[in-house]
Design a protein around this motif. Structure first.
Motif, mmCIF file in Angstrom:
data_model
loop_
_atom_site.group_PDB
_atom_site.id
_atom_site.type_symbol
_atom_site.label_atom_id
_atom_site.label_comp_id
_atom_site.label_asym_id
_atom_site.label_seq_id
_atom_site.Cartn_x
_atom_site.Cartn_y
_atom_site.Cartn_z
ATOM 1 N N SER A 148 1.294 0.338 1.394
ATOM 2 C CA SER A 148 0.543 0.130 0.159
ATOM 3 C C SER A 148 1.333 0.653 -1.032
ATOM 4 N N CYS A 149 1.077 0.070 -2.186
ATOM 5 C CA CYS A 149 1.805 0.458 -3.399
ATOM 6 C C CYS A 149 1.643 1.943 -3.710
ATOM 7 N N SER A 150 0.415 2.439 -3.640
ATOM 8 C CA SER A 150 0.155 3.832 -3.993
ATOM 9 C C SER A 150 0.828 4.785 -3.016
ATOM 10 N N SER A 151 0.705 4.510 -1.728
ATOM 11 C CA SER A 151 1.334 5.381 -0.734
ATOM 12 C C SER A 151 2.846 5.402 -0.902
ATOM 13 N N LEU A 152 3.439 4.231 -1.009
ATOM 14 C CA LEU A 152 4.891 4.140 -1.030
ATOM 15 C C LEU A 152 5.489 4.563 -2.359
ATOM 16 N N ARG A 153 4.952 4.055 -3.447
ATOM 17 C CA ARG A 153 5.578 4.282 -4.747
ATOM 18 C C ARG A 153 5.151 5.586 -5.412
ATOM 19 N N GLU A 154 3.873 5.927 -5.298
ATOM 20 C CA GLU A 154 3.399 7.157 -5.922
ATOM 21 C C GLU A 154 3.667 8.386 -5.056
ATOM 22 N N LEU A 155 3.384 8.256 -3.763
ATOM 23 C CA LEU A 155 3.459 9.424 -2.888
ATOM 24 C C LEU A 155 4.680 9.435 -1.980
#
Length: 263
Positions: A148-155
């Motif tokens: 997911s975008c949030s998991s990969l890019r943010e975290l």
């Protein structure tokens, strides 16, 4: 104090942030998260006072409501050693956006920063904080994983779920093309831009099918609901499940999006 109580006290106390989607659509993910955390050595509590993380309001520009929700979450969770969510999206909101959102609030700025520092996505917490490198589960079949975008890019969560999946007996992981590309959900994005969202979802579903996997896994239920809907409408037999359910060996429930078919 009994020896059992003493042992429990030494365990890190985790507050499980269940998330709205899990609570309303897929509670089994929450139970799977609790099992995984307890098996890895944590004590877990689920505050009944918790609500939404505030991301829908935040992403829609409603800062007033987002701040009010953030303050309520902080008050519910700041007593825990750690806060864990089975969602990169919600964990990212707590970890990265609360400190910015409340940076100018003298009563909550430091509290938001402190909460952010101890907030984690589930699989990264299991691996990086609790030191888990395997799980006791079996799952027969070939799976693929959506980042997911949030998991990969943010975290920056990438290796943790794959490391744990590698320990599952009977499971084979096949990486699909463009696994790191957005699924097209994006919360309000799918409502505001349905045509674009559908096109992105079509590409994701196509890549999942072409991988040859029987099941698609991910760590965010929003992504899974979106992808499962697309696969189902296209008549695909590829199942969708949250990674926590497979890691915990709790796959007796129908796959996401197939509950109604099973009734």
């Amino acid at each position: 104090m009994t020896s059992q109580a003493a042992a429990t006290r030494k365990r890190p106390l985790v507050g499980l942030f269940v998330t709205c989607l899990v609570d309303l659509f897929r509670p089994s993910i929450g139970f799977a998260a609790i099992k995984l955390l307890q098996d890895a050595g944590a004590a877990v509590e689920v505050p009944e006072s918790q609500t939404c993380c505030g991301q829908p309001a935040y992403n829609s520009g409603d800062r007033a409501d987002a701040k009010a929700i953030a303050k309520a979450v902080i008050e519910s969770f700041e007593r825990f050693d750690y806060v864990v969510a089975p969602s990169g999206s919600c964990a990212g909101m707590l970890k990265l956006h609360y400190p910015t959102l409340l940076a100018d609030d003298p009563a909550f700025a430091e509290r938001a920063r402190a909460l952010g520092e101890k907030s984690f996505e589930l699989t990264s917490f299991l691996v990086e904080v609790l030191g888990a490198d395997s799980v006791k589960a079996r799952f027969g079949g070939n799976v693929t994983y959506h980042d997911s975008c949030s998991s990969l890019r943010e975290l920056k969560v990438h290796d943790a779920p794959r490391r744990l999946l590698a320990s599952i007996g009977g499971l084979a992981l096949t990486e699909m093309e463009e696994t790191e590309v957005c699924c097209g959900f994006g919360g309000a994005f799918s409502v505001k831009y349905p045509d674009i969202s559908n096109a992105i979802g079509e590409a994701k579903a196509r890549n999942a099918i072409q991988s040859g996997a029987d099941c698609l896994l991910a760590g965010d239920l929003g992504c899974l609901l979106h992808i499962a809907g697309k696969l189902s409408r296209d008549g695909s037999q590829v199942e969708c499940r949250h990674v926590a359910e497979v890691l915990a060996g709790m796959t007796d429930t129908p796959a996401i999006g197939q509950a109604r078919k099973a009734e």
